[in-house]
Write an enzyme that holds these catalytic residues in place. Structure first.
Site, PDB file in Angstrom:
ATOM      1  N   SER A 113       0.839  -1.195   0.000  1.00  0.00           N
ATOM      2  CA  SER A 113       0.000   0.000   0.000  1.00  0.00           C
ATOM      3  C   SER A 113       0.877   1.250   0.000  1.00  0.00           C
ATOM      4  CB  SER A 113      -0.969  -0.051   1.187  1.00  0.00           C
ATOM      5  OG  SER A 113      -1.973   0.914   1.058  1.00  0.00           O
TER       6      SER A 113
ATOM      7  N   GLU B 282      -9.184  -4.958  -4.615  1.00  0.00           N
ATOM      8  CA  GLU B 282      -8.547  -3.973  -3.739  1.00  0.00           C
ATOM      9  C   GLU B 282      -9.567  -3.107  -2.998  1.00  0.00           C
ATOM     10  OE1 GLU B 282      -5.439  -3.537  -2.988  1.00  0.00           O
ATOM     11  OE2 GLU B 282      -4.194  -4.354  -4.579  1.00  0.00           O
TER      12      GLU B 282
ATOM     13  N   HIS C 166      -7.814  -5.540  -0.345  1.00  0.00           N
ATOM     14  CA  HIS C 166      -6.605  -4.829   0.031  1.00  0.00           C
ATOM     15  C   HIS C 166      -6.139  -5.278   1.412  1.00  0.00           C
ATOM     16  CE1 HIS C 166      -3.809  -1.490  -0.353  1.00  0.00           C
ATOM     17  NE2 HIS C 166      -4.110  -1.088   0.856  1.00  0.00           N
TER      18      HIS C 166
END
Length: 607
Positions: free
Chosen positions: A289, A417, A513
């Site tokens: 990330s 995600e 995610h």
């Protein structure tokens, strides 16, 4: 997990921090729905929310996730070693993370670093050294300064506790963790080594955690490096400044202080890691990330050249700011305190107040959408700044121009995600036609981006379109474009996609995610991401984690994760699922929609 939240998320978080009895908590303790229906029970036997309710009411999912908080100061948790677990409080709502002591095994290892001698602990056959300072505390006269080399010490320094985290934003209760921490030694590293000593010559893996450049600390249980280290690598984690402290554009201070902290940590690794059994010529940086965005930035930074030979970027956050945009956001943050964004005005402000000012702006960013554009719709107040100095150009431009061509690159993303953030927004299964159309208009590339999504995905409903464009803009396409920029310049990149759906929370989140973090570290039963795995990791999860750890450590050792390098002809990628497969990149429609986008530095739209 990274964090992109709204004011209502922050307001809704209620963290139960009362100590829990240790009895009954020694197990994994990650309590999440195990089936589509039926009650979830606490350790005390009292019923929690129905898992069917979690599926039907996305806000209930948000409530479960948002109340996970780390508890480090439990009175029954002596140093030096602590094993985190998560337990559901008997009220059936609040999730509280506490820690229980684990017994060290063997004698305590000692090493001599450049600044002095260190004594760590030995845990499950791995030598662990925590809380080693790599720079002077960035406080007082060093507030908002570039990191300064740490001064040495006499005698043997205990390295058994994580250092205090840097000031944090309020998401997931991280501000409370930093506020309650003792000391201001924010810039510390932690090392796990299966074979400490200068002759081992093991590959080194240096982790950079995510958190939207707003939160993040290396001492979280999901980042424990022991399982990775047992595969024959030295694992390093570290703290870096986030929020206004690390990424605010403050007059009189260098930009990108958080990135400069990362460079300083890598310099420490180069100077010291041999003493811990690592090979300074075989350093791999890996991050997820905002941590992957940091890895991308490091590839573009002249100051980081030569500090690492390989890089792994997991779900690259694609936001990089222009100096004008970053300055305008910093002005708004300082205005919350009635101040200007200068070192003179802000250097005496308590760190917690400064973080709170950043949270306040992040919570109401939509009001600046006309000036700040897309990031205002996602509440992203901080990102690296393309300042022309520390970060001369964006990572995509830098790699396309040949920067770091000799650095091996492994990059990828998860399939779904956006799913986690949709759930946190209370929109899972509830996106309207109007919301989907708005998302396509705001986040689609170019003037006809919305039309291209509608044409490319004719059967998709509002929920799918909403998630596709958000996933593509923020993570999926930035990751893919990094690989394509590298190969276009004659370098090599290996690409993957995680498609295995997370079984936790009734399977609501898919391959979302942050799911890659517990799988890569092997920590399937601890920390915030463990709720995605479910209580009692399945053999399937364990097998997938083993495969991913094997690929990451093989890449760190010799540059080959076990599948062919990506090229623009076949576009082969590794899919990580129950049955791993090498195939053509599966998101071809999205790739074509975004093929002409360059991910430039995000500008300030209006003056």
């Amino acid at each position: 997990m990274s964090s992109h939240f709204t004011e209502r998320h922050t307001r809704s978080m209620r963290f139960n921090l009362q100590p829990l009895p240790r009895s009954g908590l020694e197990g994994r303790g990650v309590l999440v729905p195990q089936a589509a229906t039926g009650p979830v029970h606490t350790r005390s036997g009292s019923p929690g929310p129905q898992s069917a309710d979690l599926m039907a009411r996305p806000r209930a999912i948000h409530k479960w996730l948002a109340r996970v908080v780390t508890r480090r100061d439990h009175p029954e948790c002596p140093e030096p070693t602590r094993t985190p677990v998560i337990a559901l409080h008997p009220d059936g709502e609040g999730v509280v993370m506490t820690v229980v002591a684990s017994e060290p095994s063997g004698s305590r290892p000692e090493v001599r670093a450049a600044a002095g001698a260190l004594r760590g602990s030995r845990e499950a056959g791995v030598a662990v050294f925590r809380g080693i300072p790599f720079a002077e505390p960035p406080v007082g006269s060093l507030r908002f300064a570039a990191p300064r080399p740490v001064r040495g010490w006499d005698g043997v320094r205990a390295a058994v506790s994580y250092g205090p985290p840097p000031p944090q934003g309020g998401h997931f209760g991280m501000d409370a963790l930093s506020r309650d921490a003792v000391g201001d030694d924010w810039l510390t590293v932690n090392v796990w080594s299966p074979e400490p000593g200068p002759g081992a010559g093991l590959p080194v893996m240096v982790w950079i955690q995510g958190g939207a450049y707003t939160i993040g600390m290396s001492g979280l249980p999901e980042y424990d490096g022991a399982r990775l280290a047992r595969r024959g690598v030295v694992v390093v984690t570290f703290n870096y400044r986030v929020g206004l402290e690390g990424f605010g554009q403050i007059e009189g201070a260098p930009a990108n202080r958080g990135l400069l902290d990362q460079v300083a940590a890598l310099e420490w690794v180069g100077e010291n890691i041999r003493a811990f059994g690592g090979d300074p010529a075989r350093v791999t940086v890996f991050g997820q990330s905002a941590g992957a965005g940091s890895v991308a930035a490091l590839l573009a930074m002249p100051r980081a050249a030569g500090l690492f030979g390989r890089a792994v970027a997991q779900s690259v956050q694609g936001t990089f700011f222009s100096p004008e945009l970053a300055a305008d956001i910093a002005t708004a943050c300082a205005s919350e305190l009635g101040l200007r964004p200068t070192v003179a005005d802000l250097s005496t402000v308590a760190p917690a107040r400064l973080s709170a000012a950043g949270d306040a702006v992040g919570a109401k960013m939509a009001q600046w959408a006309g000036r700040w554009g897309r990031i205002a719709h996602r509440s992203i107040p901080f990102s690296p700044v393309v300042d022309g100095d520390a970060l001369p150009v964006t990572p995509w431009q830098a790699l396309a121009e040949g920067a770091g061509r000799d650095v091996g690159l492994l990059v990828g993303h998860t399939r779904d995600e956006q799913r986690l953030f949709t759930a946190l927004d209370g929109l899972l299964g509830q996106v309207t036609q109007e919301q989907a159309a708005r998302a396509l208009h705001v986040f689609g590339p170019g003037q006809d981006g919305a039309r291209r999504y509608l044409d490319g995905f004719p059967a998709a409903g509002p929920d799918e379109l909403y998630e596709l464009v958000h996933s593509d803009w923020l993570f999926r396409m930035p990751s893919l474009h990094l690989a394509r920029a590298r190969t276009a310049a004659g370098g090599r990149a290996h690409v993957y996609e995680l498609t295995w759906p997370a079984p936790g929370m009734g399977g609501a989140f898919g391959a979302c995610h942050g799911l890659d973090v517990p799988l890569v570290f092997g920590n399937l039963d601890r920390g915030r991401p463990a709720v995605l795995i479910g209580e009692g990791p399945s053999p399937e999860a364990e097998a997938l984690s083993t495969r991913m750890r094997a690929a990451w450590t093989a890449f760190a050792a010799h540059g080959d994760p076990g599948w062919p390098a990506y090229d623009t002809g076949q576009c082969l990628v590794q899919l990580f699922d129950t049955r791993p497969t090498v195939t053509a990149y599966p998101e071809e429609t999205s790739r074509l929609i975004w093929q002409d986008h360059t991910f430039p530095a995000i500008p300030l739209i209006g003056r």
